[in-house]
Motif scaffolding. Structure first.
Motif, PDB file in Angstrom:
ATOM      1  N   ARG A  95       0.770  -1.071  -0.146  1.00  0.00           N
ATOM      2  CA  ARG A  95      -0.010   0.152  -0.095  1.00  0.00           C
ATOM      3  C   ARG A  95       1.164   1.198   0.121  1.00  0.00           C
ATOM      4  N   CYS A  96       0.374   2.351   0.056  1.00  0.00           N
ATOM      5  CA  CYS A  96       1.147   3.873  -0.220  1.00  0.00           C
ATOM      6  C   CYS A  96       0.690   4.362   1.739  1.00  0.00           C
ATOM      7  N   LEU A  97       1.480   4.521   1.651  1.00  0.00           N
ATOM      8  CA  LEU A  97       0.996   5.880   3.104  1.00  0.00           C
ATOM      9  C   LEU A  97       1.429   7.264   2.356  1.00  0.00           C
ATOM     10  N   ILE A  98       0.124   8.074   3.130  1.00  0.00           N
ATOM     11  CA  ILE A  98       0.467   9.312   3.017  1.00  0.00           C
ATOM     12  C   ILE A  98       0.576  10.070   4.225  1.00  0.00           C
ATOM     13  N   VAL A  99       1.857  10.715   4.003  1.00  0.00           N
ATOM     14  CA  VAL A  99       2.037  11.042   5.123  1.00  0.00           C
ATOM     15  C   VAL A  99       1.534  12.412   5.168  1.00  0.00           C
ATOM     16  N   ASP A 100       1.756  13.423   4.204  1.00  0.00           N
ATOM     17  CA  ASP A 100       0.668  14.358   4.879  1.00  0.00           C
ATOM     18  C   ASP A 100      -0.162  14.764   3.496  1.00  0.00           C
ATOM     19  N   ARG A 101      -1.316  16.154   3.975  1.00  0.00           N
ATOM     20  CA  ARG A 101      -2.385  16.270   3.303  1.00  0.00           C
ATOM     21  C   ARG A 101      -2.722  17.685   3.834  1.00  0.00           C
ATOM     22  N   VAL A 108     -14.832  12.265   1.468  1.00  0.00           N
ATOM     23  CA  VAL A 108     -13.715  10.460   0.690  1.00  0.00           C
ATOM     24  C   VAL A 108     -12.103  11.043   1.182  1.00  0.00           C
ATOM     25  N   LEU A 109     -11.881  11.963   1.394  1.00  0.00           N
ATOM     26  CA  LEU A 109     -10.077  11.979   1.323  1.00  0.00           C
ATOM     27  C   LEU A 109      -9.214  11.577   2.396  1.00  0.00           C
ATOM     28  N   SER A 110      -8.055  10.952   1.441  1.00  0.00           N
ATOM     29  CA  SER A 110      -7.952  10.148   2.798  1.00  0.00           C
ATOM     30  C   SER A 110      -7.071  11.782   3.974  1.00  0.00           C
ATOM     31  N   LYS A 111      -6.347  11.342   5.592  1.00  0.00           N
ATOM     32  CA  LYS A 111      -5.809  11.664   5.947  1.00  0.00           C
ATOM     33  C   LYS A 111      -4.639  10.930   6.327  1.00  0.00           C
ATOM     34  N   PRO A 112      -3.062  12.409   6.667  1.00  0.00           N
ATOM     35  CA  PRO A 112      -2.449  11.173   7.457  1.00  0.00           C
ATOM     36  C   PRO A 112      -2.392  10.021   7.651  1.00  0.00           C
ATOM     37  N   GLY A 113      -1.367   9.296   7.851  1.00  0.00           N
ATOM     38  CA  GLY A 113      -1.300   8.101   8.338  1.00  0.00           C
ATOM     39  C   GLY A 113      -2.113   6.814   7.823  1.00  0.00           C
TER      40      GLY A 113
END
Length: 258
Positions: free
Chosen positions: A112-118, A127-132
């Motif tokens: 998977r990919c990890l969202i480090v920041d947004r 619907v958007l992802s959050k950091p982490g």
């Protein structure tokens, strides 16, 4: 593996379960966790379900478990992720200032990919992802960048299990392979409502030492935006500047970001 002392605290046993996960064992069945931890299956069953309720573990469609959002959210507090966020933030703010709904940076984490920041404003789609958050590689813009430039072993593992999230999600391995080849040739990825309805994502690679792709920078736009390609040059110029900065600051090595 040495059998643990069953008189240990619940916390110690929970960590024994978490310690069974590694780069080699990213996804495991209950029996695998019990075998590797040395704990009785009944104990593992109870601990795993407790950890799942806390989002420390997540169960996949095949019944196997992997590290969940809570652990990775805590992981983003680690110094290396904090450093990446600090360096990338000004560049992300420049892109966000152009009127995009959200800007995010992600690194590869297993399958998977990890969202480090947004960065996102009040107008951003819910619907958007959050950091982490950990996103599927095959259904997100930043994920497809990391997958396209990933190893053959990564391709085989991901293409062997393609979950569907919307009607637009590509679940045919041959079709996805062709798309990944196109991404490496053109240098960017665009997804149309593949992870969430109403969301279009555009992403480009961020490179480190020797030009190796170490992260992905992307924006999320509403599907009503008919010209997402217009963001590609902006992202590419920004990613190039960020790449240089990461190399200059010593963060241009992929292994440091894992």
């Amino acid at each position: 593996m040495e059998k643990p002392d069953l008189t240990r605290s619940v916390t110690a046993r929970a960590f024994a379960v978490l310690d069974t996960f590694s780069t080699k064992y990213r996804r495991q069945s209950l029996s695998s966790i019990a075998r590797r931890s040395g704990l009785p299956l009944t104990t593992v069953h109870r601990l795993v379900h407790d950890l799942e309720r806390q989002s420390a573990l997540v169960r996949g469609a095949d019944g196997d478990y992997e590290i969940g959002r809570k652990i990775w959210a805590l992981g983003t507090l680690a110094s290396v992720h904090a450093e990446l966020r600090e360096v990338a933030l000004p560049y992300m703010e420049d892109v966000f200032g152009l009127g995009n709904d959200a800007v995010q940076i992600a690194v590869l984490d297993g399958l998977r990919c990890l969202i480090v920041d947004r960065i996102a404003g009040s107008r951003t789609m819910s619907v958007l992802s959050k950091p982490g958050t950990r996103l599927p590689l095959h259904a997100s813009g930043v994920g497809k960048i990391l997958l396209a430039y990933g190893s053959p072993e990564l391709h085989d593992a991901v293409l062997g299990s393609l979950d569907r999230y919307t009607e637009q999600t590509i679940t045919d391995s041959a079709q996805l392979s062709e798309q990944l080849r196109a991404i490496t040739l053109q240098g960017y990825a665009i997804t149309y409502a593949e992870l969430a309805e109403g969301a279009t994502s555009v992403a480009v690679p961020v490179r480190g030492k020797a030009g190796k792709v170490i992260a992905a920078l992307g924006v999320v736009l509403p599907s009503t935006n008919t010209e997402p390609q217009r963001m590609v040059p902006v992202l590419q110029v920004t990613a190039a500047a960020l790449s240089k900065k990461l190399v200059d600051t010593g963060l241009g090595v992929a292994e440091r970001l894992l």
